[in-house]
Write a protein that holds these residues in place. Structure first.
Motif, PDB file in Angstrom:
ATOM      1  N   ALA A 203       0.846  -1.110   0.106  1.00  0.00           N
ATOM      2  CA  ALA A 203       0.074  -0.192  -0.084  1.00  0.00           C
ATOM      3  C   ALA A 203       0.819   1.199   0.111  1.00  0.00           C
ATOM      4  N   GLY A 204       1.859   1.258   0.813  1.00  0.00           N
ATOM      5  CA  GLY A 204       2.752   2.357   0.767  1.00  0.00           C
ATOM      6  C   GLY A 204       3.369   2.841  -0.449  1.00  0.00           C
ATOM      7  N   SER A 205       4.036   1.585  -1.036  1.00  0.00           N
ATOM      8  CA  SER A 205       4.598   2.059  -2.412  1.00  0.00           C
ATOM      9  C   SER A 205       3.661   2.211  -3.672  1.00  0.00           C
ATOM     10  N   ALA A 206       2.439   1.769  -3.529  1.00  0.00           N
ATOM     11  CA  ALA A 206       1.626   2.068  -4.481  1.00  0.00           C
ATOM     12  C   ALA A 206       0.977   3.359  -4.322  1.00  0.00           C
ATOM     13  N   CYS A 207       0.538   3.832  -3.174  1.00  0.00           N
ATOM     14  CA  CYS A 207       0.098   5.182  -2.811  1.00  0.00           C
ATOM     15  C   CYS A 207       1.410   6.219  -3.277  1.00  0.00           C
ATOM     16  N   ALA A 208       2.700   5.932  -3.131  1.00  0.00           N
ATOM     17  CA  ALA A 208       3.681   6.792  -3.121  1.00  0.00           C
ATOM     18  C   ALA A 208       3.860   7.105  -4.569  1.00  0.00           C
ATOM     19  N   ALA A 209       3.641   5.894  -5.454  1.00  0.00           N
ATOM     20  CA  ALA A 209       3.723   5.811  -6.819  1.00  0.00           C
ATOM     21  C   ALA A 209       2.872   6.864  -7.725  1.00  0.00           C
ATOM     22  N   VAL A 210       1.744   6.862  -7.094  1.00  0.00           N
ATOM     23  CA  VAL A 210       0.634   7.861  -7.447  1.00  0.00           C
ATOM     24  C   VAL A 210       0.394   9.189  -6.792  1.00  0.00           C
ATOM     25  N   GLY A 211       1.221   9.631  -6.044  1.00  0.00           N
ATOM     26  CA  GLY A 211       1.176  10.695  -5.257  1.00  0.00           C
ATOM     27  C   GLY A 211       0.259  10.799  -4.291  1.00  0.00           C
TER      28      GLY A 211
END
Length: 322
Positions: A203-211
Motif C-alpha cells: 500500500a505504501g509503495s502503490a500510494c507513493a507511486a501515484v502521489g
C-alpha cells in the motif's frame, strides 16, 4: 493524548466465541457493572493478562454502545505467548484489566474511503466501516485472507454490503492488487490499511507511486523497518521524570524504558519495538529522537509525545511527564 489513554479499567469476560479455527472473539464488560470509556473507530485497548503480559487489540464492536467492548484475538503459533495465553486460559467470567482505549488510527473526516484489510487487520476496519456508514460517506473494502473460512467478519460484511465489499481469499484469488486499487482514486478519498507487513508495504509503495502517500493511513501489528543507530554510536543523555521528582542518566547501552522503569515500574510497555504505543509518554521539555513506526516524528512532536521503548534524545536532557 486523550484522557483515556492511561485509564485502567477492570473488566469481566461476558462472552467468548471461536469465530474461526484460530480467532477467539471476546466480549468485555465493566466489572462494576457501569459503562466503559467511550471510543471511536480505530481505537484499541491494552489487555493485561494474568501472566503479566500486555497485548493490544482493536475494538471492533459498536462504538455507540459503551456497555461492552468486542475484541478478536488471533492465535499466533510463532508469537510471544500472549495470544496463546488468551486462547488457552481466558474464560467467560474471568476478570482482566484493560488500559485505554487509545486511538492512533482515527478515521478522518472525508467524503469517501478505500479500506484495505488483511487477515485479523479487519478488526479496526470493521468499526471504521460502521462509522463511515453513520456519516453517510462513500466507501469500499478490499479484504484479503488465507482462505475464505479464515476471514473474520467476511461473510457478515459481504452480506450487508455486497456492492461495496470484495473478499479476496488468497488460496483462490491471490493477493489484493493494491496497485490497481489506488490507481485512479478520487482526490477526496482517504485510504486506510491494516494487516500483515506485506500488505502495508504494498500500500505504501502503490500510494507513493501515484502521489497520494499523504492520504494513506496504516496500523501495524508488528514492527516496521527500524531506524538505524547513529554511525558514531549512541550517546548518553539525562531524563527528568517531573512527577517522580528524579533525574536519571540513560547510558549509551541502555534503553530509556529500562531506566524509567527502574523508578516507575508501573509504566506500561509491550512490544518494545516502537509500534504498539503502550509506553507512549508525554514530553514536557527537550527534543526526542523518535525511532518508532506507530506515528511519524512530526505527528509525535505535534502531540508532544514519544515512545520510550525505542526513542532516545537529540538534546542533552529530556523532561517527561512521569
Amino acid at each position: 493524548m486523550d484522557e483515556n489513554d492511561f485509564r485502567h479499567t477492570e473488566v469481566r469476560v461476558s462472552e467468548a466465541e471461536n469465530v474461526t479455527s484460530d480467532v477467539l472473539r471476546l466480549t468485555l464488560v465493566a466489572s462494576d457493572g457501569g459503562d466503559l470509556p467511550a471510543w471511536q473507530a480505530g481505537a484499541h485497548v491494552d489487555l493485561h493478562l494474568p501472566s503479566g503480559l500486555s497485548r493490544q487489540y482493536s475494538l471492533c464492536g459498536d462504538s455507540t454502545d459503551t456497555s461492552s467492548y468486542t475484541i478478536c484475538v488471533l492465535r499466533e503459533p510463532n508469537g510471544r505467548g500472549g495470544s496463546a495465553e488468551i486462547h488457552d486460559t481466558v474464560k467467560v467470567g474471568g476478570e482482566l484489566e484493560i488500559v485505554g482505549p487509545r486511538n492512533h488510527f482515527a478515521l478522518r473526516s472525508a467524503p469517501s474511503y478505500l479500506f484495505l484489510a488483511g487477515g485479523i487487520g479487519i478488526t479496526p476496519i470493521k468499526a471504521m466501516i460502521d462509522e463511515a456508514e453513520r456519516r453517510g460517506a462513500e466507501w469500499s473494502l478490499l479484504y484479503g485472507g488465507r482462505t475464505a473460512s479464515s476471514m473474520v467478519y467476511g461473510p457478515e460484511l459481504g452480506e450487508r454490503h455486497p456492492e461495496k465489499v470484495q473478499l479476496i481469499p488468497q488460496d483462490v484469488e491471490g493477493l489484493i492488487d493494491v496497485v490497481v486499487a489506488v490507481a485512479e482514486l478520487p482526490d477526496d478519498t482517504q485510504v486506510y490499511c491494516c494487516g500483515p507487513e506485506g500488505l502495508l508495504d504494498a500500500a505504501g509503495s502503490a500510494c507513493a507511486a501515484v502521489g497520494i502517500a499523504d492520504r494513506l493511513h496504516i496500523e501495524r501489528f508488528a514492527a516496521g523497518e527500524a531506524v538505524a543507530p547513529p554511525e558514531d554510536g549512541e550517546k548518553p543523555f539525562e531524563v527528568e521524570l517531573r512527577q517522580s521528582g528524579v533525574t536519571l542518566t540513560v547510558g549509551a547501552d541502555q534503553t530509556l524504558l529500562h531506566v524509567v522503569r527502574g523508578v516507575r515500574p508501573d509504566i506500561d510497555f509491550s512490544c518494545q519495538e516502537g509500534y504498539c504505543g503502550s509506553c507512549e509518554s508525554r514530553v514536557l521539555e527537550g527534543q526526542p529522537d523518535h525511532r518508532g513506526t506507530m506515528m511519524t516524528p512530526e505527528e509525535h512532536d505535534e502531540d508532544g509525545t514519544m515512545l520510550i521503548c525505542v526513542g532516545r534524545s537529540c538534546s542533552p536532557k529530556l523532561v517527561l511527564d512521569l
